[in-house]
Design a protein around this motif. Structure first.
Motif, PDB file in Angstrom:
ATOM      1  N   ASN A  86       0.784  -1.231   0.000  1.00 34.13           N
ATOM      2  CA  ASN A  86       0.000   0.000   0.000  1.00 34.13           C
ATOM      3  C   ASN A  86       0.809   1.271   0.000  1.00 34.13           C
ATOM      4  O   ASN A  86       0.254   2.343   0.157  1.00 34.13           O
ATOM      5  CB  ASN A  86      -1.049   0.007   1.114  1.00 34.13           C
ATOM      6  CG  ASN A  86      -0.411  -0.196   2.444  1.00 34.13           C
ATOM      7  OD1 ASN A  86       0.773   0.086   2.588  1.00 34.13           O
ATOM      8  ND2 ASN A  86      -1.159  -0.701   3.404  1.00 34.13           N
ATOM      9  N   LYS A  87       2.121   1.147  -0.228  1.00 33.58           N
ATOM     10  CA  LYS A  87       2.851   2.406  -0.390  1.00 33.58           C
ATOM     11  C   LYS A  87       3.882   2.294  -1.516  1.00 33.58           C
ATOM     12  O   LYS A  87       4.813   1.490  -1.444  1.00 33.58           O
ATOM     13  CB  LYS A  87       3.535   2.815   0.905  1.00 33.58           C
ATOM     14  CG  LYS A  87       4.194   4.165   0.731  1.00 33.58           C
ATOM     15  CD  LYS A  87       4.715   4.769   1.995  1.00 33.58           C
ATOM     16  CE  LYS A  87       5.392   6.099   1.674  1.00 33.58           C
ATOM     17  NZ  LYS A  87       6.352   6.479   2.688  1.00 33.58           N
ATOM     18  N   ALA A  88       3.668   3.107  -2.517  1.00 30.88           N
ATOM     19  CA  ALA A  88       4.601   3.104  -3.654  1.00 30.88           C
ATOM     20  C   ALA A  88       5.449   4.367  -3.617  1.00 30.88           C
ATOM     21  O   ALA A  88       4.935   5.454  -3.346  1.00 30.88           O
ATOM     22  CB  ALA A  88       3.804   3.058  -4.953  1.00 30.88           C
ATOM     23  N   LEU A  89       6.734   4.194  -3.886  1.00 26.44           N
ATOM     24  CA  LEU A  89       7.617   5.350  -4.030  1.00 26.44           C
ATOM     25  C   LEU A  89       7.811   5.546  -5.525  1.00 26.44           C
ATOM     26  O   LEU A  89       8.216   4.608  -6.221  1.00 26.44           O
ATOM     27  CB  LEU A  89       8.981   5.081  -3.381  1.00 26.44           C
ATOM     28  CG  LEU A  89       8.973   4.511  -1.957  1.00 26.44           C
ATOM     29  CD1 LEU A  89      10.406   4.198  -1.500  1.00 26.44           C
ATOM     30  CD2 LEU A  89       8.320   5.506  -0.995  1.00 26.44           C
ATOM     31  N   ILE A  90       7.511   6.719  -6.000  1.00 29.53           N
ATOM     32  CA  ILE A  90       7.633   6.974  -7.442  1.00 29.53           C
ATOM     33  C   ILE A  90       8.757   7.981  -7.653  1.00 29.53           C
ATOM     34  O   ILE A  90       8.757   9.053  -7.037  1.00 29.53           O
ATOM     35  CB  ILE A  90       6.306   7.515  -8.021  1.00 29.53           C
ATOM     36  CG1 ILE A  90       5.213   6.439  -7.881  1.00 29.53           C
ATOM     37  CG2 ILE A  90       6.472   7.943  -9.471  1.00 29.53           C
ATOM     38  CD1 ILE A  90       3.863   6.823  -8.442  1.00 29.53           C
ATOM     39  N   ILE A  91       9.702   7.627  -8.508  1.00 29.63           N
ATOM     40  CA  ILE A  91      10.814   8.546  -8.775  1.00 29.63           C
ATOM     41  C   ILE A  91      10.552   9.230 -10.115  1.00 29.63           C
ATOM     42  O   ILE A  91      10.495   8.579 -11.158  1.00 29.63           O
ATOM     43  CB  ILE A  91      12.175   7.793  -8.822  1.00 29.63           C
ATOM     44  CG1 ILE A  91      12.386   6.948  -7.557  1.00 29.63           C
ATOM     45  CG2 ILE A  91      13.328   8.781  -9.028  1.00 29.63           C
ATOM     46  CD1 ILE A  91      12.481   7.727  -6.270  1.00 29.63           C
ATOM     47  N   GLY A  92      10.408  10.555 -10.079  1.00 31.95           N
ATOM     48  CA  GLY A  92      10.222  11.340 -11.299  1.00 31.95           C
ATOM     49  C   GLY A  92       8.806  11.862 -11.443  1.00 31.95           C
ATOM     50  O   GLY A  92       7.845  11.095 -11.386  1.00 31.95           O
ATOM     51  N   CYS A  93       8.692  13.179 -11.628  1.00 28.68           N
ATOM     52  CA  CYS A  93       7.366  13.782 -11.828  1.00 28.68           C
ATOM     53  C   CYS A  93       7.300  14.399 -13.226  1.00 28.68           C
ATOM     54  O   CYS A  93       7.079  15.587 -13.395  1.00 28.68           O
ATOM     55  CB  CYS A  93       7.088  14.829 -10.747  1.00 28.68           C
ATOM     56  SG  CYS A  93       5.352  15.336 -10.757  1.00 28.68           S
ATOM     57  N   GLY A  94       7.564  13.538 -14.234  1.00 27.81           N
ATOM     58  CA  GLY A  94       7.397  13.979 -15.629  1.00 27.81           C
ATOM     59  C   GLY A  94       5.982  13.616 -16.048  1.00 27.81           C
ATOM     60  O   GLY A  94       4.998  14.192 -15.569  1.00 27.81           O
ATOM     61  N   ILE A  95       5.880  12.618 -16.921  1.00 28.15           N
ATOM     62  CA  ILE A  95       4.571  12.172 -17.404  1.00 28.15           C
ATOM     63  C   ILE A  95       4.153  10.882 -16.682  1.00 28.15           C
ATOM     64  O   ILE A  95       3.084  10.801 -16.073  1.00 28.15           O
ATOM     65  CB  ILE A  95       4.618  11.892 -18.933  1.00 28.15           C
ATOM     66  CG1 ILE A  95       5.205  13.085 -19.701  1.00 28.15           C
ATOM     67  CG2 ILE A  95       3.241  11.475 -19.446  1.00 28.15           C
ATOM     68  CD1 ILE A  95       4.404  14.345 -19.671  1.00 28.15           C
ATOM     69  N   ALA A  96       5.048   9.866 -16.756  1.00 29.95           N
ATOM     70  CA  ALA A  96       4.693   8.553 -16.207  1.00 29.95           C
ATOM     71  C   ALA A  96       4.449   8.628 -14.696  1.00 29.95           C
ATOM     72  O   ALA A  96       3.540   7.969 -14.174  1.00 29.95           O
ATOM     73  CB  ALA A  96       5.810   7.543 -16.509  1.00 29.95           C
ATOM     74  N   GLY A  97       5.257   9.443 -13.991  1.00 27.83           N
ATOM     75  CA  GLY A  97       5.168   9.492 -12.525  1.00 27.83           C
ATOM     76  C   GLY A  97       3.783   9.899 -12.022  1.00 27.83           C
ATOM     77  O   GLY A  97       3.098   9.100 -11.353  1.00 27.83           O
ATOM     78  N   PRO A  98       3.319  11.132 -12.356  1.00 23.82           N
ATOM     79  CA  PRO A  98       2.005  11.524 -11.833  1.00 23.82           C
ATOM     80  C   PRO A  98       0.864  10.669 -12.388  1.00 23.82           C
ATOM     81  O   PRO A  98      -0.116  10.410 -11.676  1.00 23.82           O
ATOM     82  CB  PRO A  98       1.867  12.992 -12.258  1.00 23.82           C
ATOM     83  CG  PRO A  98       2.916  13.229 -13.277  1.00 23.82           C
ATOM     84  CD  PRO A  98       4.000  12.234 -13.058  1.00 23.82           C
ATOM     85  N   ALA A  99       0.985  10.224 -13.651  1.00 22.89           N
ATOM     86  CA  ALA A  99      -0.105   9.404 -14.218  1.00 22.89           C
ATOM     87  C   ALA A  99      -0.210   8.085 -13.447  1.00 22.89           C
ATOM     88  O   ALA A  99      -1.310   7.626 -13.104  1.00 22.89           O
ATOM     89  CB  ALA A  99       0.142   9.146 -15.705  1.00 22.89           C
ATOM     90  N   THR A 100       0.936   7.484 -13.128  1.00 16.36           N
ATOM     91  CA  THR A 100       0.905   6.223 -12.375  1.00 16.36           C
ATOM     92  C   THR A 100       0.321   6.456 -10.982  1.00 16.36           C
ATOM     93  O   THR A 100      -0.505   5.664 -10.497  1.00 16.36           O
ATOM     94  CB  THR A 100       2.335   5.629 -12.261  1.00 16.36           C
ATOM     95  OG1 THR A 100       2.865   5.499 -13.571  1.00 16.36           O
ATOM     96  CG2 THR A 100       2.342   4.279 -11.581  1.00 16.36           C
ATOM     97  N   ALA A 101       0.747   7.544 -10.347  1.00 13.70           N
ATOM     98  CA  ALA A 101       0.235   7.835  -8.992  1.00 13.70           C
ATOM     99  C   ALA A 101      -1.289   7.974  -9.015  1.00 13.70           C
ATOM    100  O   ALA A 101      -1.984   7.492  -8.111  1.00 13.70           O
ATOM    101  CB  ALA A 101       0.884   9.114  -8.463  1.00 13.70           C
ATOM    102  N   LEU A 102      -1.811   8.599 -10.060  1.00 14.49           N
ATOM    103  CA  LEU A 102      -3.272   8.799 -10.143  1.00 14.49           C
ATOM    104  C   LEU A 102      -4.007   7.470 -10.323  1.00 14.49           C
ATOM    105  O   LEU A 102      -5.039   7.228  -9.691  1.00 14.49           O
ATOM    106  CB  LEU A 102      -3.603   9.757 -11.295  1.00 14.49           C
ATOM    107  CG  LEU A 102      -3.279  11.225 -11.000  1.00 14.49           C
ATOM    108  CD1 LEU A 102      -3.254  12.068 -12.275  1.00 14.49           C
ATOM    109  CD2 LEU A 102      -4.301  11.796  -9.999  1.00 14.49           C
ATOM    110  N   PHE A 103      -3.472   6.606 -11.170  1.00 13.06           N
ATOM    111  CA  PHE A 103      -4.139   5.302 -11.348  1.00 13.06           C
ATOM    112  C   PHE A 103      -3.984   4.422 -10.100  1.00 13.06           C
ATOM    113  O   PHE A 103      -4.906   3.703  -9.721  1.00 13.06           O
ATOM    114  CB  PHE A 103      -3.622   4.584 -12.601  1.00 13.06           C
ATOM    115  CG  PHE A 103      -4.221   5.125 -13.872  1.00 13.06           C
ATOM    116  CD1 PHE A 103      -5.586   4.962 -14.138  1.00 13.06           C
ATOM    117  CD2 PHE A 103      -3.455   5.800 -14.804  1.00 13.06           C
ATOM    118  CE1 PHE A 103      -6.165   5.464 -15.300  1.00 13.06           C
ATOM    119  CE2 PHE A 103      -4.023   6.315 -15.969  1.00 13.06           C
ATOM    120  CZ  PHE A 103      -5.378   6.142 -16.220  1.00 13.06           C
ATOM    121  N   LEU A 104      -2.823   4.509  -9.454  1.00 13.31           N
ATOM    122  CA  LEU A 104      -2.645   3.712  -8.230  1.00 13.31           C
ATOM    123  C   LEU A 104      -3.616   4.177  -7.149  1.00 13.31           C
ATOM    124  O   LEU A 104      -4.181   3.374  -6.404  1.00 13.31           O
ATOM    125  CB  LEU A 104      -1.203   3.817  -7.715  1.00 13.31           C
ATOM    126  CG  LEU A 104      -0.160   3.003  -8.476  1.00 13.31           C
ATOM    127  CD1 LEU A 104       1.230   3.240  -7.884  1.00 13.31           C
ATOM    128  CD2 LEU A 104      -0.480   1.503  -8.454  1.00 13.31           C
TER     129      LEU A 104
END
Ligand SMILES: Cc1cc2nc3c(=O)[nH]c(=O)nc-3n(C[C@H](O)[C@H](O)[C@H](O)COP(=O)(O)OP(=O)(O)OC[C@H]3O[C@@H](n4cnc5c(N)ncnc54)[C@H](O)[C@@H]3O)c2cc1C
Length: 402
Positions: free
Chosen positions: A9-27
């Motif tokens: 239940n906790k993901a660390l995402i490296i990078g706030c380009g395109i893939a980063g925020p889009a993945t965070a939103l779907f997660l």
């Protein structure tokens, strides 16, 4: 909340380009919290010129409810008109009617749309967090350190840190490095009352010495870019260290003898010219390792020629989140993600590379054959209007298979 209690239940995402925020939103939709860590100290929505966001990428933004902002702020793109250096029409890519191929949008606007939606949904984005190291002493945990000395841990690490990904270099040190295509890209914006507005058309010219593309917004703003051969393996920083006046001189010289309105566009550009080296990636055999996965440019960067890098990153985001949502074992979820994505991504990387090769033609023999073959290629490519690329859809409600 779609998350079951035994899921990470906790993901660390490296990078706030395109893939980063889009993945965070779907997660987030799948009930998994994430924090995005971005190396840049501050937001720069003016960096990065503009890009073509293809219909397949827009489809993913639609799933997030973010497509309308792009339609409003972007320029509808139906066809690319290809001309040779003498102004002869070589052909069109795309269809004048029906759904647009995509939208041309300033990069900063796309970043802003994704970032603001992430913040609105309570996803935290931390700036000035340049990844330094990764530790995986426990099987289902990952610890990450940043250059500012801070350390965080989570259940999984998602590397969205772009083509020169440090996540990739740490976790897969033997993975092939990005390869320089021999071309650089440059471009800018201007206002003009003389360059005609042609709705839905982007004009591409195989100029006498270098490739050039432009389009005009109905507000009379002109967006333009060019590509030229450039020796060595320049980094973005090296290119940026060359003074603007020198770039202007070089670029003016490149297009001075080309058809109208190319010389005028370059000459009239008063704002800063952006310059970028073009790299792409050889295929990477495995996209994940234990609790770490890579997506977007970090694992399959494509040259910009096909205008698909952003859309592939967005597609990755929805597919990865769907796999994590439906497959409790993280490593199986990552391997399903790779299985689902690999063929499509590699096909597009290859396609984009082939387009780029045509931009290298500068001697008369190469130019002769390119001008002879390109109309045939465009005709056959247009038969299916690139449906395999643009009409691809990922259904969020469909269960990820295993
Ligand atoms: C000149 C040019 C033109 C292009 N034109 C198009 C186009 O028209 N259409 C299209 O679809 N694609 C285009 N692309 C490709 C597109 O830009 C990429 O495919 C897309 O940005 C990939 O998104 P991403 O999120 O994977 O990576 P990125 O957008 O590169 O984002 C990576 C993020 O990670 C951050 N980061 C990097 N290292 C670290 C670190 N160590 N720690 C923390 N954060 C880090 C970066 O600062 C960045 O914010 C173009 C590319 C170039 C260079």
């Amino acid at each position: 909340m779609e998350n079951a209690s035994n899921r990470p239940n906790k993901a660390l995402i490296i990078g706030c380009g395109i893939a980063g925020p889009a993945t965070a939103l779907f997660l987030k939709r799948a009930g998994i919290d994430s924090v995005i860590y971005e190396a840049d100290e501050q937001i720069d929505d003016y960096a990065g010129l503009f890009l073509n966001l293809a219909r397949n990428g827009l489809q993913v933004l639609k799933e997030l409810g973010l497509d309308e902002q792009i339609r409003q702020e972007g320029i509808e793109l139906h066809t690319m008109k290809m001309l040779n250096g003498k102004g002869k029409l070589l052909g069109h890519v795309g269809q004048t009617s029906g759904e647009p191929q995509g939208y041309t949008i300033k990069r900063g606007i796309l970043h802003k749309v994704l970032r603001e939606e992430a913040l609105r949904q309570g996803i935290s984005i931390e700036y000035g967090k340049k990844l330094k190291g990764i530790e995986r002493n426990e099987p289902d945990r990952v610890k990450v350190s940043f250059e500012d000395g801070t350390v965080v841990s989570g259940d999984m690490l998602i590397g969205c840190d772009g083509i020169h990904s440090r996540v990739r270099r740490i976790v897969m040190p033997s993975a092939p490095a990005p390869s320089y295509t021999g071309l650089i890209s440059f471009g800018g914006f201007l206002h003009s009352n003389t360059i005609p507005y042609e709705r839905g058309i982007q004009t591409m010219v195989f100029g006498k010495r270098a490739f050039f593309g432009y389009l005009v917004r109905n507000s009379k703003e002109v967006y333009w870019f060019g590509n030229m051969n450039y020796p060595g393996q320049p980094s973005r920083r090296e290119l940026q260290s060359i003074p603007q006046a020198e770039w202007l001189r070089t670029i003016n010289g490149l297009y001075a003898n080309d058809i109208a309105p190319l010389p005028e566009i370059v000459r009239s550009t008063k704002e800063e010219i952006g310059v970028f080296p073009i790299y792409d990636m050889p295929p990477i055999p495995v996209w994940h390792d234990k609790s770490v996965v890579l997506l977007g440019d970090a694992v399959h960067a494509t040259s910009p020629n096909a205008g698909q890098g952003v859309s592939l990153a967005l597609e990755d985001a929805i597919v990865l989140a769907r796999c994590i949502r439906d497959i409790p074992d993280v490593q199986l979820a990552f391997s399903e993600f790779q299985k689902f994505r690999r063929d499509r991504v590699e096909r597009i990387v290859q396609y984009s590379r082939r387009i780029g090769q045509r931009k290298h033609a500068t001697n008369p023999v190469q130019v002769f054959f390119r001008d002879l073959m390109l109309p045939l290629f465009l005709k056959s490519a247009n038969k299916d209007s690139h449906g395999w690329m643009y009409d691809y859809k990922v259904d969020w409600s469909e269960k990820a298979a295993l």
